[in-house]
Design a protein around this motif. Structure first.
Motif, PDB file in Angstrom:
ATOM      1  N   ASP A 180      -8.124  -3.688   0.757  1.00 35.03           N
ATOM      2  CA  ASP A 180      -7.069  -3.354  -0.191  1.00 35.03           C
ATOM      3  C   ASP A 180      -7.595  -2.883  -1.542  1.00 35.03           C
ATOM      4  O   ASP A 180      -6.841  -2.325  -2.332  1.00 35.03           O
TER       5      ASP A 180
ATOM      6  N   ASP B  20       5.001  -2.721   4.526  1.00 39.73           N
ATOM      7  CA  ASP B  20       3.735  -3.275   5.036  1.00 39.73           C
ATOM      8  C   ASP B  20       3.974  -4.158   6.272  1.00 39.73           C
ATOM      9  O   ASP B  20       3.558  -3.822   7.363  1.00 39.73           O
TER      10      ASP B  20
ATOM     11  N   PRO C  75       0.831  -1.202   0.000  1.00 42.94           N
ATOM     12  CA  PRO C  75       0.000   0.000   0.000  1.00 42.94           C
ATOM     13  C   PRO C  75       0.866   1.253   0.000  1.00 42.94           C
ATOM     14  O   PRO C  75       1.921   1.290   0.631  1.00 42.94           O
TER      15      PRO C  75
ATOM     16  N   GLN D  42      -1.833 -10.891   1.184  1.00 43.55           N
ATOM     17  CA  GLN D  42      -0.768  -9.904   1.283  1.00 43.55           C
ATOM     18  C   GLN D  42       0.275 -10.383   2.296  1.00 43.55           C
ATOM     19  O   GLN D  42       1.426 -10.001   2.246  1.00 43.55           O
TER      20      GLN D  42
END
Ligand SMILES: Cc1cc2nc3c(=O)[nH]c(=O)nc-3n(C[C@H](O)[C@H](O)[C@H](O)COP(=O)(O)OP(=O)(O)OC[C@H]3O[C@@H](n4cnc5c(N)ncnc54)[C@H](O)[C@@H]3O)c2cc1C
Lengths: 311, 256
Positions: B27, B121, B11, B89
Motif C-alpha cells: 500500500d 476495496d 486505493p 486495511q
C-alpha cells in the motif's frame, strides 16, 4: 445432515436460473428452498430437480414479506431459528444484497456478499476485492454462515431432492422504519443486467441513443441484456442503470460482448469475471484486445447487424 | 442539522494492486483516495449544509495514512473530521460499524448519516446496515435521488431490471449514496488550503473500548484474478468473422 436455506428468486412464476446456481453451491448439504413471492406448487419440479429436500413458503404472520425489506429480513432470521439452519444463501442481486445485509445486521452474524465460490463445511468464501483485481478468500467464524452468491458465478447442476412443500408463517412484524411509497416500473420484460447470462455492451462508439436499438435486436436473439460503458452513459446515450463497471453494475455473465469499448480498468472492474469476453473494435491496437478472449477488428455498425442476422 | 459522512480510505481504482505475502498488498506504493461512492455522500451533505446550514463531520475508520484522504473530503466543504485508527486495511464490517457508531455517539449523534453504497476495496456492502441497525434507525442503500426536509427523507433507488423504488423514512437515517445522486465537486485551490486547517480528531479502537481481535471474518488469502493473455483474433471478411465467432461460442465455449 446440516441444513442450508436458499432464498429462491423467481420471475414470471418460474425459478431464476441464478437461484439454481446458488442451490448448486450447497449441493453437499440438505437444501431447504425458501420461497417468498410465488406459489411453491409451480416451482416444485424445478426445485426438486436441483436438490431441494424441502420447499418452504415463507410469510410474515400469514402476509407477504415483501411489504418492507426489514420485514423480509426478520422473517428470514425466524426461518434460520425454526429450521436450525447452519447456512443461509441468496443471490447477490440488488434485492438479495440488500436483504442479506439487513439480515446479518439483525442476527449480528458475519456475512459475505457477492461470493464467486464457497465451502459451507469449511466456512470459507471467495470473493472479489479491489474491483475485480484480486480474489480474497475469507474465513467466517459464525454459528450461521450467511452469504450471497454472484449471479452466474456457479453453474447450476441438477441433483435430485424430495421437494416436500410446507408453509412457515414467521411471527414477526415490520419495525416500521421505512415505507415503500411507490415502485416506478422500468421497461417491462427487460432482463436484469446483473443476472443476465449473456450481455452485449455498447461503448462510446455507439454515438447516439437510437443506435442501442441495433444492440437490442442482437440481444433479443441471444436472450441477452444490453449494457453501456461510462463514456456512453456520460454522453447521454444510455441511462446509468445500464452502466457496467466500477461506478455501475458488476456483472459476471457466461458471455460478454463489448462493442466499441476501449477496455479501461474501470470498465473491466465490472465485467472481468465473465466466462468468455468478446470484443469488437475498429482499432486493432485497442487495449481491450489484450484482455479478452476473442477479438474482431471491425466497425460495430458493420459487424453487429451481420451477427444479429446469423444468430 | 448535523450530518456525518462515513468516508473510507481506499486505493485509487486505477492503481495496480501488488500482493505482498498471503494477505497483504503493497500500500505504500499506490495512491489512496476517498472511496468513490462516499464522494457522492460528501457532496450531498455539503449541498444540504449550504442550503439549510449546520455542520458536516467526516468519520473514517482506517490506517493513520487516511488523514490525507480525509483532507480531500474536507476540501469538498466538510467542516471537521474524526479518524478512528486501525493497523489494517481489512477490518470486518461488524467491527467497523461499531467503531463508526461509538465515534458518532462520543461526538453527539447526527440528524443524518451518509455512506457510499459500498467500498471499492473489500466490496462487502453491509457496514451501513450494521451501523443503522445498532442505532435503531432506517437505512436505504444505492440511493440515486434524495430529498430531505425537517423530519423525513425520501429516497429513490434502483431495485433491478430498471425498476425504481421510492422510499420514505424518518430522520435520523442512513443513506448509502451512489452515482446519479449528484456530481461531486472538484475542490479549488483555496478550499484545499482551508482544509489543511480543519480539525481531525484522532482516536484508536481501544479508546472506544473496541478490540480488533474480535472479528468474525478473517482474510486468509489474497490472490490476483487471473489475467487474460490476449485475444484470439478472428480474421476474414465480416461474414467469415461472424460465422467463426458464432461457431466458437456455440461449439467450443458452449455459451450460446
Ligand atoms: C473513478 C472512475 C470510475 C469509472 N467508472 C466507470 C464505469 O463504471 N464504467 C465504465 O465503463 N467506465 C468507467 N470509467 C471510465 C473509464 O476510465 C473509461 O473512460 C470508459 O470506460 C471509456 O468508455 P468507452 O470504452 O466506451 O470509450 P472510449 O475509451 O472512448 O473507447 C471507445 C472505443 O470504441 C472504438 N470505436 C469507435 N468507433 C467505433 C466503431 N464504429 N466500431 C468499432 N469500434 C469503434 C474506439 O477504437 C475505442 O476503442 C471510470 C473512470 C473513473 C476515473
Amino acid at each position: 445432515m446440516a441444513s442450508t436455506g436458499i432464498l429462491i428468486e423467481t420471475e414470471n412464476g418460474a425459478v431464476k436460473e441464478t437461484s439454481l446456481g446458488v442451490m448448486t453451491a450447497a449441493a453437499d448439504q440438505e437444501i431447504i428452498a425458501l420461497v417468498t413471492d410465488t406459489d411453491p406448487a409451480g416451482l416444485k419440479d424445478k426445485l426438486a430437480e436441483y436438490g431441494a429436500a424441502k420447499i418452504v413458503k415463507l410469510t410474515a404472520a400469514g402476509k407477504d414479506v415483501s411489504a418492507s425489506p426489514d420485514l423480509a429480513a426478520r422473517a428470514l432470521a425466524a426461518v434460520v431459528e425454526k429450521y436450525g439452519l447452519t447456512a443461509l444463501l441468496g443471490t447477490a442481486s440488488t434485492t438479495g444484497k440488500d436483504l442479506f445485509a439487513r439480515l446479518a445486521a439483525i442476527m449480528d452474524q458475519p456475512m459475505v456478499s457477492d461470493c464467486v465460490a464457497l465451502d459451507i463445511q469449511a466456512k470459507t468464501a471467495k470473493k472479489s476485492h479491489f474491483s475485480g483485481k484480486t480474489f480474497a478468500t475469507l474465513k467466517v467464524d459464525a454459528a450461521v454462515f450467511l452469504a450471497t452468491v454472484r449471479p452466474n458465478a456457479i453453474e447450476a447442476k441438477a441433483s435430485a431432492g424430495a421437494g416436500e412443500i410446507e408453509a412457515f408463517s414467521a411471527d414477526v412484524t415490520d419495525p416500521g422504519l421505512v415505507t415503500i411509497k411507490e415502485v416506478k416500473k422500468g421497461d417491462a420484460g427487460k432482463i436484469d443486467l446483473t443476472e443476465a447470462p449473456v450481455i452485449i455492451t455498447g461503448g462510446r462508439a455507439i454515438k447516439a441513443a437510437e443506435n442501442y436499438k441495433m444492440l437490442e435486436d442482437c440481444a433479443a436473439k441471444m436472450g441477452a441484456a444490453v449494457g453501456a460503458s461510462r463514456a456512453a452513459v456520460d454522453a447521454g446515450y444510455a441511462p446509468h442503470s445500464m452502466q457496467v463497471g466500477q461506478t455501475g453494475k458488476t456483472v459476471s455473465p457466461k458471455l460478454y460482448i463489448a462493442c466499441g469499448v476501449s477496455g479501461a480498468v474501470q470498465h473491466f472492474a465490472g465485467m472481468k469475471t465473465s466466462k468468455v469476453i468478446v470484443a469488437i473494435n475498429e482499432d486493432k491496437d485497442a487495449p481491450i484486445f489484450a484482455k479478452c478472449d476473442y477479438g474482431i477488428v471491425g466497425d460495430i455498425f458493420d459487424v453487429v447487424p451481420v451477427l444479429t442476422e446469423k444468430l | 442539522m448535523k450530518i456525518c459522512v462515513c468516508v473510507k480510505h481506499v486505493p485509487d481504482t486505477a492503481a495496480t494492486i501488488k500482493i505482498d505475502g498471503e494477505t497483504g498488498f503493497k500500500d505504500s506504493e499506490i495512491k489512496f483516495v476517498v472511496n468513490p461512492y462516499d464522494e457522492y455522500g460528501v457532496e450531498e451533505a455539503v449541498k444540504l449544509k449550504e442550503k439549510n446550514g449546520g455542520e458536516v463531520v467526516i468519520v473514517t475508520v482506517g490506517k493513520p495514512e487516511a488523514a490525507a484522504t480525509i483532507r480531500s473530503a474536507l476540501a469538498m466543504g466538510a467542516d471537521r473530521a474524526i479518524l478512528v485508527t486501525t493497523d489494517s486495511q481489512f477490518l470486518d464490517a461488524s467491527l467497523t460499524a461499531k467503531a463508526l457508531r461509538s465515534a458518532m455517539e462520543k461526538d453527539g449523534l447526527p440528524d443524518l448519516i451518509f455512506t457510499g453504497k459500498g467500498s471499492v476495496d473489500t466490496e462487502s456492502f453491509q457496514t451501513q446496515y450494521r451501523l443503522a441497525h445498532s442505532l435503531g434507525i432506517p437505512v436505504v442503500n444505492e440511493v440515486s435521488t434524495l430529498s430531505v426536509d425537517g423530519k423525513k427523507a425520501v429516497a429513490e433507488l434502483e431495485v433491478g431490471g430498471g425498476d425504481k423504488q421510492v422510499i420514505e423514512m424518518g430522520l435520523p437515517c442512513v443513506i448509502g449514496a451512489t452515482k446519479g445522486l449528484n456530481e461531486p465537486r472538484y475542490p479549488k485551490f483555496p478550499d484545499i488550503m482551508k482544509a489543511k486547517k480543519k480539525k481531525i480528531d484522532e482516536m484508536t479502537l481501544a479508546d472506544l473500548g473496541l478490540d480488533a481481535s474480535a472479528q468474525g471474518v478473517t482474510l486468509e488469502k489474497l490472490e490476483p484474478v487471473p489475467e487474460r493473455t490476449g485475444a484470439k483474433m478472428i480474421e476474414g471478411s465480416v461474414e467469415e468473422q461472424v460465422t467463426e465467432l458464432i461457431r466458437i461460442l456455440k461449439q467450443d465455449e458452449k455459451v450460446l
